[in-house]
Design a protein around this motif. Sequence first.
Motif, PDB file in Angstrom:
ATOM      1  N   LEU A 197       0.956  -1.330   0.045  1.00 17.58           N
ATOM      2  CA  LEU A 197      -0.142   0.084   0.055  1.00 17.58           C
ATOM      3  C   LEU A 197       0.748   1.286  -0.019  1.00 17.58           C
ATOM      4  CD1 LEU A 197      -3.049  -0.855   2.304  1.00 17.58           C
ATOM      5  CD2 LEU A 197      -3.035  -0.788  -0.098  1.00 17.58           C
ATOM      6  N   THR A 198       1.690   1.355  -0.916  1.00 22.63           N
ATOM      7  CA  THR A 198       2.147   2.861  -1.336  1.00 22.63           C
ATOM      8  C   THR A 198       1.388   3.650  -1.975  1.00 22.63           C
ATOM      9  OG1 THR A 198       3.087   1.848  -3.398  1.00 22.63           O
ATOM     10  CG2 THR A 198       4.517   1.391  -1.684  1.00 22.63           C
ATOM     11  N   PRO A 199       1.874   4.998  -2.064  1.00 22.09           N
ATOM     12  CA  PRO A 199       1.050   6.085  -2.626  1.00 22.09           C
ATOM     13  C   PRO A 199       0.645   5.717  -4.090  1.00 22.09           C
ATOM     14  CG  PRO A 199       2.516   6.966  -1.358  1.00 22.09           C
ATOM     15  CD  PRO A 199       3.038   5.467  -1.258  1.00 22.09           C
ATOM     16  N   PHE A 200       1.687   5.043  -4.937  1.00 18.12           N
ATOM     17  CA  PHE A 200       1.415   4.687  -6.137  1.00 18.12           C
ATOM     18  C   PHE A 200       0.415   3.633  -6.436  1.00 18.12           C
ATOM     19  CE2 PHE A 200       6.021   6.003  -5.235  1.00 18.12           C
ATOM     20  CZ  PHE A 200       5.866   7.431  -5.731  1.00 18.12           C
ATOM     21  N   ALA A 229       1.244   2.360   4.957  1.00 15.68           N
ATOM     22  CA  ALA A 229       0.370   3.296   4.238  1.00 15.68           C
ATOM     23  C   ALA A 229       0.287   4.501   5.077  1.00 15.68           C
ATOM     24  CB  ALA A 229      -1.072   2.883   3.687  1.00 15.68           C
ATOM     25  N   ALA A 230       0.189   4.300   6.176  1.00 15.96           N
ATOM     26  CA  ALA A 230       0.079   5.624   7.058  1.00 15.96           C
ATOM     27  C   ALA A 230       1.344   6.306   7.026  1.00 15.96           C
ATOM     28  CB  ALA A 230      -0.298   5.172   8.657  1.00 15.96           C
ATOM     29  N   TRP A 231       2.449   5.674   7.273  1.00 14.32           N
ATOM     30  CA  TRP A 231       3.808   6.339   7.273  1.00 14.32           C
ATOM     31  C   TRP A 231       4.078   6.815   5.883  1.00 14.32           C
ATOM     32  CZ3 TRP A 231       5.432   7.123  12.016  1.00 14.32           C
ATOM     33  CH2 TRP A 231       5.080   6.220  12.775  1.00 14.32           C
ATOM     34  N   HIS A 232       3.660   6.009   4.714  1.00 14.51           N
ATOM     35  CA  HIS A 232       3.943   6.762   3.448  1.00 14.51           C
ATOM     36  C   HIS A 232       3.036   8.147   3.036  1.00 14.51           C
ATOM     37  CE1 HIS A 232       6.707   3.517   2.468  1.00 14.51           C
ATOM     38  NE2 HIS A 232       5.576   2.825   2.467  1.00 14.51           N
ATOM     39  N   TRP A 259       8.076  -2.051   8.795  1.00 12.99           N
ATOM     40  CA  TRP A 259       8.083  -2.367   7.488  1.00 12.99           C
ATOM     41  C   TRP A 259       8.200  -1.116   6.577  1.00 12.99           C
ATOM     42  CZ3 TRP A 259       8.919  -7.096   6.645  1.00 12.99           C
ATOM     43  CH2 TRP A 259       8.518  -8.198   7.548  1.00 12.99           C
ATOM     44  N   ALA A 260       7.693  -0.075   6.999  1.00 14.33           N
ATOM     45  CA  ALA A 260       7.821   1.159   6.223  1.00 14.33           C
ATOM     46  C   ALA A 260       9.396   1.507   5.904  1.00 14.33           C
ATOM     47  CB  ALA A 260       7.010   2.159   6.460  1.00 14.33           C
ATOM     48  N   LEU A 261       9.895   1.419   6.876  1.00 13.70           N
ATOM     49  CA  LEU A 261      11.578   1.626   7.018  1.00 13.70           C
ATOM     50  C   LEU A 261      12.281   0.817   6.451  1.00 13.70           C
ATOM     51  CD1 LEU A 261      13.824   3.622   8.364  1.00 13.70           C
ATOM     52  CD2 LEU A 261      13.977   1.873  10.150  1.00 13.70           C
TER      53      LEU A 261
END
Length: 297
Positions: A197-200, A229-232, A259-261
């Motif tokens: 769930l990235t912005p793209f 997704a929240a961090w991105h 996971w985001a890092l």
Amino acid sequence: MHADALALPTAIAARLVHDQFAPGVEVEDVESAATTNYVFRVGARHSARFPIRPADAEAHRDALVAEGRAMAEFAAASPFPSPRLVFIGRPGFGYPMPWSVQSWIRGDVATEDSVASSSVFARDLAQLIVALRTVDVGGRVFSGSGRGGALTDHDDWVAHCPTRSAGVLPVARLRRAWGDLRSTPPAARQVMSHKDLTPFNLVIDDGRLAGVLDAGGFGPADPALDLVAAWHLLDRDRRAGFRDDIGADDDDWRRGAAWALQQALGLVWYYATTNPSMSRLGRSTIDRILAAPELNL
């Protein structure tokens, strides 16, 4: 973008589409930050996706069939539109890989800051993830590849990334941050997850979530994985509301940041010159994680 990237002029993509799928339909290159597929608009209702990198053609076709099943399962669960697999194409005209046609989702692809302060979008995002978690895993378990299993499986990759980021990122602090986050206790269970769930992969319209792309990996994973997704995408206040709506406890929240890092560390250096949008996303996500007071990194 990749050293082994396949060349695919729009004219060749159009010939493949016309020869195998829809004669005469308009085929246009889609400007995107995609890293695995060249994407083309096919008429008003479809998109065509062609792998950027070479692989075993037969294995890739099997993967497209499996992705199609996952996309259909995702679409049935998602409260927001998502593409479905329409057609699998054959190699031809010098292009060596199978390719696919999917249904088109209208709207604009999100960026790291386009909906950062939208409380409505944050609620939409939470609604999506909660809905996905209602799908029964049916005895399935995490596939064992990519993100979504054990954080510690990614230690080597995270150790490698700072060696490519010296002078660009606060390497020492990021090493300490990973060491702290990766020690978070693992989840007691797995849930169904989009997994990327990235912005793209999120389509927006008038500040609302309008669609979800690239759902071919839908399957069981750590419940914290979709929290990336929240961090991105979200600023501090919107993340807090999103977390409340999801009901994430401290361990889930910290694993989501981990996971985001893990993802962001690679984006910054790998795509620094070849895909600046991806590189900017990595920097933005890292900044949000390091500045989050609840993580105390």
